[in-house]
Design a protein around this motif. Structure first.
Motif, PDB file in Angstrom:
ATOM      1  N   MET A   7      15.823  -5.408  13.946  1.00 41.18           N
ATOM      2  CA  MET A   7      14.947  -4.792  13.087  1.00 41.18           C
ATOM      3  C   MET A   7      13.666  -5.622  12.963  1.00 41.18           C
ATOM      4  N   GLU A   8      12.382  -5.143  12.954  1.00 42.35           N
ATOM      5  CA  GLU A   8      11.398  -5.919  12.826  1.00 42.35           C
ATOM      6  C   GLU A   8      10.871  -5.923  11.238  1.00 42.35           C
ATOM      7  N   PRO A   9      10.722  -7.047  10.618  1.00 46.13           N
ATOM      8  CA  PRO A   9      10.075  -6.854   9.300  1.00 46.13           C
ATOM      9  C   PRO A   9       9.016  -5.922   8.942  1.00 46.13           C
ATOM     10  N   PRO A  10       8.798  -5.064   8.127  1.00 48.09           N
ATOM     11  CA  PRO A  10       7.695  -4.479   8.018  1.00 48.09           C
ATOM     12  C   PRO A  10       6.265  -5.158   7.847  1.00 48.09           C
ATOM     13  N   ALA A  11       5.342  -4.648   8.382  1.00 45.97           N
ATOM     14  CA  ALA A  11       4.038  -5.294   8.549  1.00 45.97           C
ATOM     15  C   ALA A  11       3.579  -5.404   7.139  1.00 45.97           C
ATOM     16  N   PRO A  12       2.723  -6.497   7.028  1.00 44.33           N
ATOM     17  CA  PRO A  12       2.233  -6.862   5.742  1.00 44.33           C
ATOM     18  C   PRO A  12       1.129  -5.751   5.473  1.00 44.33           C
ATOM     19  N   VAL A  13       1.311  -5.150   4.370  1.00 45.48           N
ATOM     20  CA  VAL A  13       0.282  -4.178   3.945  1.00 45.48           C
ATOM     21  C   VAL A  13      -0.664  -4.863   2.779  1.00 45.48           C
ATOM     22  N   GLU A  14      -1.902  -4.631   2.794  1.00 40.76           N
ATOM     23  CA  GLU A  14      -2.826  -4.920   1.696  1.00 40.76           C
ATOM     24  C   GLU A  14      -3.737  -3.997   1.159  1.00 40.76           C
ATOM     25  N   ALA A  15      -4.326  -4.085   0.098  1.00 46.65           N
ATOM     26  CA  ALA A  15      -5.118  -3.240  -0.607  1.00 46.65           C
ATOM     27  C   ALA A  15      -6.395  -3.522   0.273  1.00 46.65           C
ATOM     28  N   LEU A  16      -6.910  -1.890   0.795  1.00 44.95           N
ATOM     29  CA  LEU A  16      -7.876  -1.698   1.376  1.00 44.95           C
ATOM     30  C   LEU A  16      -9.357  -2.569   0.833  1.00 44.95           C
ATOM     31  N   SER A  17      -9.405  -2.298  -0.746  1.00 44.66           N
ATOM     32  CA  SER A  17     -10.382  -2.774  -1.284  1.00 44.66           C
ATOM     33  C   SER A  17     -10.328  -4.615  -1.175  1.00 44.66           C
ATOM     34  N   ASP A  18      -9.338  -5.096  -1.102  1.00 46.64           N
ATOM     35  CA  ASP A  18      -9.299  -6.499  -1.252  1.00 46.64           C
ATOM     36  C   ASP A  18      -9.785  -6.943   0.343  1.00 46.64           C
ATOM     37  N   ILE A  19      -9.414  -6.144   1.283  1.00 46.23           N
ATOM     38  CA  ILE A  19      -9.681  -6.401   2.570  1.00 46.23           C
ATOM     39  C   ILE A  19     -11.343  -6.709   2.693  1.00 46.23           C
ATOM     40  N   LEU A  20     -11.902  -5.184   2.259  1.00 45.99           N
ATOM     41  CA  LEU A  20     -13.379  -5.049   2.402  1.00 45.99           C
ATOM     42  C   LEU A  20     -14.177  -5.998   1.460  1.00 45.99           C
ATOM     43  N   MET A  21     -13.689  -6.633   0.493  1.00 48.79           N
ATOM     44  CA  MET A  21     -14.373  -7.760  -0.292  1.00 48.79           C
ATOM     45  C   MET A  21     -14.449  -8.854   0.486  1.00 48.79           C
ATOM     46  N   ARG A  22     -13.338  -9.357   1.215  1.00 49.09           N
ATOM     47  CA  ARG A  22     -13.568 -10.445   2.020  1.00 49.09           C
ATOM     48  C   ARG A  22     -14.411 -10.343   3.120  1.00 49.09           C
TER      49      ARG A  22
END
Length: 129
Positions: A7-22
């Motif tokens: 079983m692969e660990p679930p992909a890291p999911v991040e808040a879209l707003s945090d990504i866009l601010m980066r």
């Protein structure tokens, strides 16, 4: 014999707003780096560089690149405020396509202070890698 699938660990999911601010931060960094080119060209070519139509087109192109980078940053910053807080995305694939390690760190959430390019190095200094 039993088969236990890996079983692969679930992909890291991040808040879209945090990504866009980066991304906004990176675009402001790009605008700053481009903006630093213009005075250097004037120092190298002197005031007579402004008399050449081709040189003026280059200088105007530099100004336009800065304006577009900042405009995109402001656009993304503004629409980010409208994104619901629950929206999240996995950026693993997108990050794997980014070739610059420092940009990968910045977009991946690693804290980076200041600009990506050192401002204190003298002309002719470089790093071996």
């Amino acid at each position: 014999m039993t088969f236990n699938p890996v079983m692969e660990p679930p992909a890291p999911v991040e808040a879209l707003s945090d990504i866009l601010m980066r991304i906004v931060s990176e675009l402001h960094d790009v605008a700053y780096l481009i903006e630093r080119i213009e005075p250097q060209l004037l120092d190298l070519g002197g005031a007579e560089i402004l008399n050449s139509p081709d040189s003026m087109k280059v200088m105007q192109g530099i100004d336009l690149a800065v304006q577009k980078s900042r405009g995109l940053a402001e656009f993304i910053d503004t629409i980010t405020g409208e994104i619901p807080h629950g929206w999240a995305v996995d950026v693993a694939t997108a990050l794997s396509l980014v070739k610059l390690a420092e940009m990968q760190k910045a977009l991946g959430g690693a804290t980076r202070h200041g600009h990506s390019q050192p401002l204190s190095k003298a002309a002719g200094d470089f790093d071996f890698f």
